[in-house]
Design a protein around this motif. Structure first.
Motif, PDB file in Angstrom:
ATOM      1  N   VAL A 120      -6.042  14.252   0.126  1.00 46.07           N
ATOM      2  CA  VAL A 120      -5.619  13.256   1.112  1.00 46.07           C
ATOM      3  C   VAL A 120      -6.269  11.900   0.822  1.00 46.07           C
ATOM      4  O   VAL A 120      -5.597  10.867   0.848  1.00 46.07           O
ATOM      5  CB  VAL A 120      -5.908  13.723   2.552  1.00 46.07           C
ATOM      6  N   CYS A 121      -7.553  11.904   0.520  1.00 43.05           N
ATOM      7  CA  CYS A 121      -8.243  10.638   0.240  1.00 43.05           C
ATOM      8  C   CYS A 121      -7.670   9.942  -0.983  1.00 43.05           C
ATOM      9  O   CYS A 121      -7.397   8.732  -0.956  1.00 43.05           O
ATOM     10  CB  CYS A 121      -9.742  10.872   0.068  1.00 43.05           C
ATOM     11  N   GLU A 122      -7.471  10.688  -2.066  1.00 41.69           N
ATOM     12  CA  GLU A 122      -6.913  10.085  -3.275  1.00 41.69           C
ATOM     13  C   GLU A 122      -5.467   9.647  -3.059  1.00 41.69           C
ATOM     14  O   GLU A 122      -5.046   8.594  -3.545  1.00 41.69           O
ATOM     15  CB  GLU A 122      -7.016  11.049  -4.445  1.00 41.69           C
ATOM     16  N   SER A 123      -4.712  10.425  -2.324  1.00 38.70           N
ATOM     17  CA  SER A 123      -3.323  10.059  -2.023  1.00 38.70           C
ATOM     18  C   SER A 123      -3.272   8.807  -1.162  1.00 38.70           C
ATOM     19  O   SER A 123      -2.409   7.952  -1.351  1.00 38.70           O
ATOM     20  CB  SER A 123      -2.614  11.210  -1.310  1.00 38.70           C
ATOM     21  N   TYR A 124      -4.208   8.700  -0.225  1.00 33.39           N
ATOM     22  CA  TYR A 124      -4.276   7.515   0.626  1.00 33.39           C
ATOM     23  C   TYR A 124      -4.493   6.261  -0.224  1.00 33.39           C
ATOM     24  O   TYR A 124      -3.813   5.255  -0.035  1.00 33.39           O
ATOM     25  CB  TYR A 124      -5.401   7.659   1.654  1.00 33.39           C
ATOM     26  N   ILE A 125      -5.423   6.326  -1.146  1.00 34.18           N
ATOM     27  CA  ILE A 125      -5.697   5.175  -2.022  1.00 34.18           C
ATOM     28  C   ILE A 125      -4.444   4.808  -2.809  1.00 34.18           C
ATOM     29  O   ILE A 125      -4.066   3.633  -2.880  1.00 34.18           O
ATOM     30  CB  ILE A 125      -6.881   5.478  -2.959  1.00 34.18           C
ATOM     31  N   MET A 150      -1.796   3.240  -0.422  1.00 32.71           N
ATOM     32  CA  MET A 150      -2.122   1.877  -0.008  1.00 32.71           C
ATOM     33  C   MET A 150      -2.015   0.894  -1.172  1.00 32.71           C
ATOM     34  O   MET A 150      -1.648  -0.269  -0.981  1.00 32.71           O
ATOM     35  CB  MET A 150      -3.516   1.826   0.616  1.00 32.71           C
ATOM     36  N   ASN A 151      -2.305   1.352  -2.377  1.00 31.60           N
ATOM     37  CA  ASN A 151      -2.183   0.488  -3.556  1.00 31.60           C
ATOM     38  C   ASN A 151      -0.739   0.158  -3.897  1.00 31.60           C
ATOM     39  O   ASN A 151      -0.489  -0.792  -4.633  1.00 31.60           O
ATOM     40  CB  ASN A 151      -2.875   1.127  -4.766  1.00 31.60           C
ATOM     41  N   ASP A 179       2.112  -6.846   5.864  1.00 29.56           N
ATOM     42  CA  ASP A 179       2.639  -6.833   7.229  1.00 29.56           C
ATOM     43  C   ASP A 179       3.587  -5.659   7.465  1.00 29.56           C
ATOM     44  O   ASP A 179       4.116  -5.505   8.556  1.00 29.56           O
ATOM     45  CB  ASP A 179       3.367  -8.151   7.534  1.00 29.56           C
ATOM     46  N   ASN A 180       3.781  -4.848   6.457  1.00 24.22           N
ATOM     47  CA  ASN A 180       4.673  -3.703   6.534  1.00 24.22           C
ATOM     48  C   ASN A 180       4.157  -2.702   7.576  1.00 24.22           C
ATOM     49  O   ASN A 180       2.968  -2.374   7.612  1.00 24.22           O
ATOM     50  CB  ASN A 180       4.757  -3.047   5.151  1.00 24.22           C
ATOM     51  N   PHE A 181       5.051  -2.204   8.405  1.00 24.10           N
ATOM     52  CA  PHE A 181       4.704  -1.249   9.460  1.00 24.10           C
ATOM     53  C   PHE A 181       3.978  -0.021   8.896  1.00 24.10           C
ATOM     54  O   PHE A 181       2.942   0.399   9.407  1.00 24.10           O
ATOM     55  CB  PHE A 181       5.981  -0.824  10.202  1.00 24.10           C
ATOM     56  N   ARG A 182       4.511   0.534   7.814  1.00 27.55           N
ATOM     57  CA  ARG A 182       3.927   1.752   7.238  1.00 27.55           C
ATOM     58  C   ARG A 182       2.549   1.491   6.636  1.00 27.55           C
ATOM     59  O   ARG A 182       1.717   2.385   6.590  1.00 27.55           O
ATOM     60  CB  ARG A 182       4.874   2.348   6.209  1.00 27.55           C
ATOM     61  N   TYR A 183       2.309   0.304   6.182  1.00 27.10           N
ATOM     62  CA  TYR A 183       0.973  -0.065   5.688  1.00 27.10           C
ATOM     63  C   TYR A 183      -0.005  -0.160   6.857  1.00 27.10           C
ATOM     64  O   TYR A 183      -1.080   0.426   6.828  1.00 27.10           O
ATOM     65  CB  TYR A 183       1.049  -1.393   4.935  1.00 27.10           C
ATOM     66  N   LYS A 184       0.395  -0.887   7.874  1.00 27.02           N
ATOM     67  CA  LYS A 184      -0.494  -1.128   9.014  1.00 27.02           C
ATOM     68  C   LYS A 184      -0.893   0.150   9.740  1.00 27.02           C
ATOM     69  O   LYS A 184      -2.039   0.303  10.151  1.00 27.02           O
ATOM     70  CB  LYS A 184       0.166  -2.095  10.001  1.00 27.02           C
ATOM     71  N   ILE A 185       0.057   1.064   9.912  1.00 28.49           N
ATOM     72  CA  ILE A 185      -0.266   2.277  10.665  1.00 28.49           C
ATOM     73  C   ILE A 185      -1.214   3.199   9.912  1.00 28.49           C
ATOM     74  O   ILE A 185      -1.852   4.060  10.512  1.00 28.49           O
ATOM     75  CB  ILE A 185       0.987   3.057  11.114  1.00 28.49           C
ATOM     76  N   MET A 186      -1.330   3.000   8.602  1.00 29.07           N
ATOM     77  CA  MET A 186      -2.223   3.854   7.820  1.00 29.07           C
ATOM     78  C   MET A 186      -3.617   3.254   7.637  1.00 29.07           C
ATOM     79  O   MET A 186      -4.509   3.921   7.121  1.00 29.07           O
ATOM     80  CB  MET A 186      -1.592   4.159   6.457  1.00 29.07           C
ATOM     81  N   LEU A 187      -3.834   2.042   8.082  1.00 24.21           N
ATOM     82  CA  LEU A 187      -5.141   1.403   7.929  1.00 24.21           C
ATOM     83  C   LEU A 187      -6.299   2.210   8.535  1.00 24.21           C
ATOM     84  O   LEU A 187      -7.369   2.303   7.920  1.00 24.21           O
ATOM     85  CB  LEU A 187      -5.118  -0.016   8.497  1.00 24.21           C
ATOM     86  N   PRO A 188      -6.146   2.831   9.699  1.00 22.98           N
ATOM     87  CA  PRO A 188      -7.266   3.601  10.259  1.00 22.98           C
ATOM     88  C   PRO A 188      -7.738   4.756   9.368  1.00 22.98           C
ATOM     89  O   PRO A 188      -8.886   5.183   9.448  1.00 22.98           O
ATOM     90  CB  PRO A 188      -6.715   4.129  11.581  1.00 22.98           C
ATOM     91  N   PHE A 189      -6.888   5.236   8.503  1.00 22.42           N
ATOM     92  CA  PHE A 189      -7.234   6.350   7.638  1.00 22.42           C
ATOM     93  C   PHE A 189      -8.294   5.973   6.610  1.00 22.42           C
ATOM     94  O   PHE A 189      -8.892   6.841   5.991  1.00 22.42           O
ATOM     95  CB  PHE A 189      -5.983   6.894   6.937  1.00 22.42           C
ATOM     96  N   ASN A 202       2.002  14.307   5.755  1.00 26.72           N
ATOM     97  CA  ASN A 202       2.718  15.453   5.199  1.00 26.72           C
ATOM     98  C   ASN A 202       3.066  15.196   3.730  1.00 26.72           C
ATOM     99  O   ASN A 202       2.965  16.097   2.895  1.00 26.72           O
ATOM    100  CB  ASN A 202       3.968  15.747   6.028  1.00 26.72           C
ATOM    101  N   MET A 203       3.462  13.969   3.403  1.00 24.51           N
ATOM    102  CA  MET A 203       3.735  13.620   2.002  1.00 24.51           C
ATOM    103  C   MET A 203       2.458  13.739   1.169  1.00 24.51           C
ATOM    104  O   MET A 203       2.505  14.203   0.032  1.00 24.51           O
ATOM    105  CB  MET A 203       4.323  12.213   1.895  1.00 24.51           C
ATOM    106  N   PHE A 204       1.333  13.316   1.727  1.00 27.90           N
ATOM    107  CA  PHE A 204       0.056  13.447   1.020  1.00 27.90           C
ATOM    108  C   PHE A 204      -0.225  14.923   0.711  1.00 27.90           C
ATOM    109  O   PHE A 204      -0.605  15.264  -0.409  1.00 27.90           O
ATOM    110  CB  PHE A 204      -1.110  12.896   1.847  1.00 27.90           C
ATOM    111  N   LEU A 205      -0.031  15.772   1.705  1.00 31.12           N
ATOM    112  CA  LEU A 205      -0.322  17.189   1.531  1.00 31.12           C
ATOM    113  C   LEU A 205       0.651  17.877   0.586  1.00 31.12           C
ATOM    114  O   LEU A 205       0.338  18.906  -0.003  1.00 31.12           O
ATOM    115  CB  LEU A 205      -0.336  17.892   2.891  1.00 31.12           C
ATOM    116  N   ARG A 206       1.820  17.290   0.429  1.00 31.50           N
ATOM    117  CA  ARG A 206       2.808  17.813  -0.533  1.00 31.50           C
ATOM    118  C   ARG A 206       2.663  17.155  -1.896  1.00 31.50           C
ATOM    119  O   ARG A 206       3.529  17.300  -2.752  1.00 31.50           O
ATOM    120  CB  ARG A 206       4.209  17.621   0.007  1.00 31.50           C
ATOM    121  N   LEU A 207       1.581  16.394  -2.053  1.00 30.01           N
ATOM    122  CA  LEU A 207       1.183  15.781  -3.325  1.00 30.01           C
ATOM    123  C   LEU A 207       2.125  14.666  -3.809  1.00 30.01           C
ATOM    124  O   LEU A 207       2.153  14.338  -4.993  1.00 30.01           O
ATOM    125  CB  LEU A 207       1.041  16.856  -4.427  1.00 30.01           C
TER     126      LEU A 207
END
Length: 114
Positions: free
Chosen positions: A5-10, A13-14, A22-32, A105-110
Motif C-alpha cells: 500500500v505504501c509503495e503503491s501510494y507513492i 501520487m507521482n 487540484d484533481n479530486f482523486r489526488y486531494k482525497i488521497m493526501l491524508p494517506f 482496492n486498486m492498491f491491494l490488487r497491485l
C-alpha cells in the motif's frame, strides 16, 4: 500488505503532475501520506489535525464496510499492529469515502505496485 500500500501510494501520487494537484482523486488521497511516516502520524494525532481525522475516518469506514471489501482485512490488521485503529470524525463525504475505497482496492490488487 502495508508495504504494498505504501509503495503503491507513492506511485499513485507521482502520477499526478504539478498541474494535476487540484484533481479530486489526488486531494482525497493526501491524508494517506501519514501511513508512510509513522512519526508524522503520531504528531498529527497529538494535534488532532484535519489530515489525521480524515485518515482515521477512512479507516473507521473501511472497518464498517469490511463485508463489501474483505481484502481490506489483512491491511487493517497491519495498521492496527502499528497503532492505527480508525475513528469516526464525520469529516469525509460519502463520495470521498467511496473513491478512497476504490483507490485502496486498486492498491491491494497491485494496480500501482512495481
Amino acid at each position: 500488505m502495508y508495504r504494498i500500500v505504501c509503495e503503491s501510494y507513492i506511485n499513485y501520487m507521482n502520477d499526478f503532475t504539478q498541474c494535476d494537484k487540484d484533481n479530486f482523486r489526488y486531494k482525497i488521497m493526501l491524508p494517506f501520506k501519514l501511513l508512510l511516516d509513522l512519526e508524522q502520524y503520531r504528531k498529527e494525532k497529538e494535534k488532532t489535525t484535519l489530515t489525521y481525522k480524515k485518515l482515521e475516518h477512512f479507516i473507521w469506514a473501511i472497518k464498517e464496510s469490511i463485508e463489501d471489501y474483505p481484502n481490506f482485512k489483512a491491511f487493517l490488521w497491519t495498521l492496527e499492529s502499528r497503532g492505527i485503529k480508525g475513528k469516526y470524525y464525520g469529516v469525509l463525504t460519502e463520495e470521498e469515502l467511496k473513491e478512497q475505497m476504490k483507490i485502496l482496492n486498486m492498491f491491494l490488487r497491485l494496480a500501482y505496485w512495481n
